[in-house]
Design an enzyme around this catalytic site. Structure first.
Site, short mmCIF file in Angstrom:
data_model
loop_
_atom_site.label_atom_id
_atom_site.label_comp_id
_atom_site.label_asym_id
_atom_site.label_seq_id
_atom_site.Cartn_x
_atom_site.Cartn_y
_atom_site.Cartn_z
N ASP A 210 12.58 -20.15 41.86
CA ASP A 210 12.79 -20.19 40.34
C ASP A 210 11.35 -21.13 40.40
O ASP A 210 10.76 -20.98 39.56
CB ASP A 210 13.78 -21.10 39.75
CG ASP A 210 13.48 -22.63 40.96
OD1 ASP A 210 12.74 -22.46 41.92
OD2 ASP A 210 14.04 -23.04 40.60
N ASP B 294 0.70 -19.31 56.51
CA ASP B 294 0.06 -19.26 55.17
C ASP B 294 0.48 -20.77 54.85
O ASP B 294 0.23 -21.37 54.13
CB ASP B 294 1.91 -18.40 54.21
CG ASP B 294 3.03 -18.87 54.62
OD1 ASP B 294 3.81 -19.10 55.78
OD2 ASP B 294 3.45 -19.26 53.94
P1 AMP Z 1 5.80 -22.73 51.55
O1 AMP Z 1 7.76 -23.14 52.62
O2 AMP Z 1 6.85 -24.28 50.46
O3 AMP Z 1 5.14 -22.78 52.28
O4 AMP Z 1 6.40 -22.23 50.98
C1 AMP Z 1 7.08 -20.18 50.93
C2 AMP Z 1 6.99 -19.92 50.61
O5 AMP Z 1 7.84 -19.44 49.37
C3 AMP Z 1 5.27 -19.41 49.76
O6 AMP Z 1 4.69 -18.11 48.72
C4 AMP Z 1 5.93 -20.00 48.53
O7 AMP Z 1 5.49 -19.40 47.07
C5 AMP Z 1 7.30 -19.48 48.20
N1 AMP Z 1 8.45 -21.03 47.40
C6 AMP Z 1 8.53 -21.66 47.93
N2 AMP Z 1 9.93 -22.02 46.93
C7 AMP Z 1 9.24 -21.82 45.94
C8 AMP Z 1 10.26 -21.69 44.71
N3 AMP Z 1 11.50 -22.48 44.06
N4 AMP Z 1 9.99 -20.18 44.08
C9 AMP Z 1 8.90 -19.35 44.35
N5 AMP Z 1 8.91 -19.33 44.92
C10 AMP Z 1 8.74 -20.57 46.35
MG MG Z 2 3.61 -22.93 52.01
#
Ligand code: AMP
Ligand code: MG
Length: 520
Positions: free
Chosen positions: A132, A267
């Site tokens: 979201d 990432d």
């Molecule tokens: P993270 O685990 O926070 O590093 O996120 C991994 C991937 O999921 C990244 O591409 C983030 O931008 C995406 N992501 C995580 N949470 C959300 C969210 N609530 N809405 C959109 N993208 C998300």
């Molecule tokens: Mg991330």
């Protein structure tokens, strides 16, 4: 001073911004506005970070600032975009990811260079997949405080400028409220940014990215060591070597404060060697080399003891990506091979400092390995073991209290002395005796100087999970004051802060029930 007057002299608001990342080919990003939040409220702003981009404490409290850091108004002169990247998640190629809930607003010039300003949680982007685009208050408080804690510990990190809460509801396991963290770094480029173009076999974009990173952040890689004109290949190999060096040093820093990142996916690995993307991280309480801070990491891929090897594996993925534009695979391999010696040297140097020893001596590895084993067997508190070693007379709390009382002082009820951190006091005393002999034989520093030096590298206050959790629970009930108090404590984690012993205490029993997991 009027509001407008304060704003008028701020480069943050008035100097035209650049966004050098936007100068990369347009398939690197999507330009798009942020999505406003309902009734955003500034929970906290970091004056230390603000001052690095010319913002005074008063300016941090203005409506204009809140509008920008909540995503309700664009950064004047900015150029808002979300970047694309890919990555390996838990060791598996995940394909395209990207800024799914992050917007890069632009670049703000400060005294010490340019800072990208990014909002996390300011709405969906083309890379949100099924997400979201929002972040919940709980995880935003965690990121805000952790970046500040790491900065206080002197560990390279992205910085949090402001924390904003809102009334919009966000569905997670339960209904929660949204929040935004405004964060800053010279760049948010990740290993995954490189992997993205390698996977698409787009050498022009890889070259553009590598050149951009070198020119802006690693200009030393432009110059060959020998002074002989060299090829772009050699520049990219030098870039890899430098990223390897920074990442290896960062790992030593994480390991030695008991920090676990939790989601070391490629990432989430900064090309600048910064701690990036705080999710289910944790500062260890009771030492366990296999400690897993991320509840969803059932296999322990990102456990504390695994972090350096994972970083190396992640660097291997970066090297693999660079191989698309560097034909000399051997040179890339050599650069990767510098990881282990760099990491080990950083560990030795820092451990010597932490233990108050002079230069590393033959046999120190045994002394230190035995300390890790002792900590492991006794589940000794990570932070206090190192901190209290500086004042380790081998006396437990009761004896120490008596001695100190005789001298007219008091002993904290909250901060256990070294020996009390171990159930097997005999084993701990035996180790202490060996340590004392080592210190005496060393004689590099006289006692007072050694203690001061040890206290300056072994923090007393870290962002223990239960401390963050208490601040979160109070914030969820509308009281943000604990966030502010923790912020103050973590500003100076190496100095004893009178009246704040409770912040150095080991966790209460309820803390073992805290579970943190991926993206929230
Ligand atoms: P993270 O685990 O926070 O590093 O996120 C991994 C991937 O999921 C990244 O591409 C983030 O931008 C995406 N992501 C995580 N949470 C959300 C969210 N609530 N809405 C959109 N993208 C998300
Ligand atoms: Mg991330």
């Amino acid at each position: 001073m009027s509001d407008t007057c304060a704003i008028d002299d701020s480069p943050f608001f008035n100097v035209p911004k650049t966004n050098s990342f936007a100068g990369l080919p347009t398939d690197f990003y999507t330009r798009l506005p942020t999505t406003p939040l309902k009734a955003p409220k500034l929970v906290h702003a970091n004056p230390l970070v603000g001052s690095s981009v010319g913002l005074s404490s008063e300016q941090l409290l203005t409506q204009r600032f809140l509008d920008v850091v909540s995503g309700n108004a664009p950064l004047p002169g900015g150029d808002t975009l979300a970047a694309v990247y890919s990555g390996h998640q838990f060791g598996v190629w995940a394909g395209q990811l990207g800024d799914g809930r992050a917007h890069l607003l632009g670049e703000v010039a400060g005294e010490r260079g340019c800072w990208e300003l990014q909002l996390k949680g300011a709405g969906p982007t083309p890379y949100s997949r099924r997400g979201d685009g929002r972040a919940v208050l709980r995880s935003s408080i965690r990121e805000y405080l952790a970046s500040h804690a790491m900065a206080g510990l002197g560990i390279p990190t992205t910085h949090a400028l402001a924390l904003v809460s809102a009334q919009d509801y966000v569905m997670r396991e339960t209904l929660e409220t949204a929040a935004v963290v405004a964060r800053m770094a010279p760049s948010f480029i990740r290993f995954g940014s490189f992997e993205h173009w390698a996977a698409r076999n787009a050498p022009q974009n890889l070259t553009a990215l590598a050149d951009y990173v070198i020119e802006r952040f690693y200009p030393e890689c432009l110059i060959s060591e020998s002074g002989v004109a060299d090829t772009p290949d050699q520049r990219y190999v030098r870039l890899l070597r430098e990223v390897v060096r920074r990442t290896a040093k960062l790992m030593a820093q994480w390991q030695l404060v008991g920090f676990c990142h939790g989601v070391m996916n490629t990432d989430n690995m900064s090309i600048l060697g910064l701690t990036l993307d705080y999710g289910p991280y944790g500062f260890m309480d009771a030492f366990d080399a296999k400690h897993i801070c991320n509840h969803t990491d059932a296999q322990g891929r990102y456990a504390w003891h695994a972090q350096p090897a994972v970083a190396h594996w992640n660097l291997y993925q970066l090297a693999n990506s660079l191989h698309v534009i560097v034909s000399d695979a051997e040179a890339l391999r050599e650069a990767l091979d510098t990881f282990e010696p760099t990491f080990l040297e950083a560990m030795q140097t820092k451990l010597s400092l932490k233990l108050g020893l002079g230069a590393w001596q033959h046999g120190d590895e045994v002394l230190i390995d035995d300390l890790w084993s002792l900590m492991q067997e006794n589940r000794a508190d990570f932070t206090l073991t190192f901190r209290q070693l500086a004042h380790a007379p081998g006396l437990g709390h009761a004896d120490l209290a008596r001695v100190v009382q005789d001298l007219g002082g008091t002993v904290s009820q909250d901060i256990a002395p070294f020996i009390d951190l171990f159930i097997d006091r005999e084993a701990a005393s035996a180790w202490l005796e060996r340590y004392r002999q080592r210190v005496q034989a060393d004689g590099a520093l006289e006692k007072g100087a050694r203690i001061d030096s040890m206290l300056s590298v072994n923090p007393l206050y870290v962002l223990r999970n239960y401390l963050a959790q208490r601040a979160i629970e109070e914030a969820q009930n509308g009281d943000f004051s604990e966030v502010g108090r923790l912020f103050e404590v973590l500003k100076d984690p190496f100095s004893y802060q009178a009246g704040r012993d409770a912040y150095a205490a080991q966790p209460p029993a309820w803390a073992t029930k805290i579970e943190v997991s991926c993206s929230s």
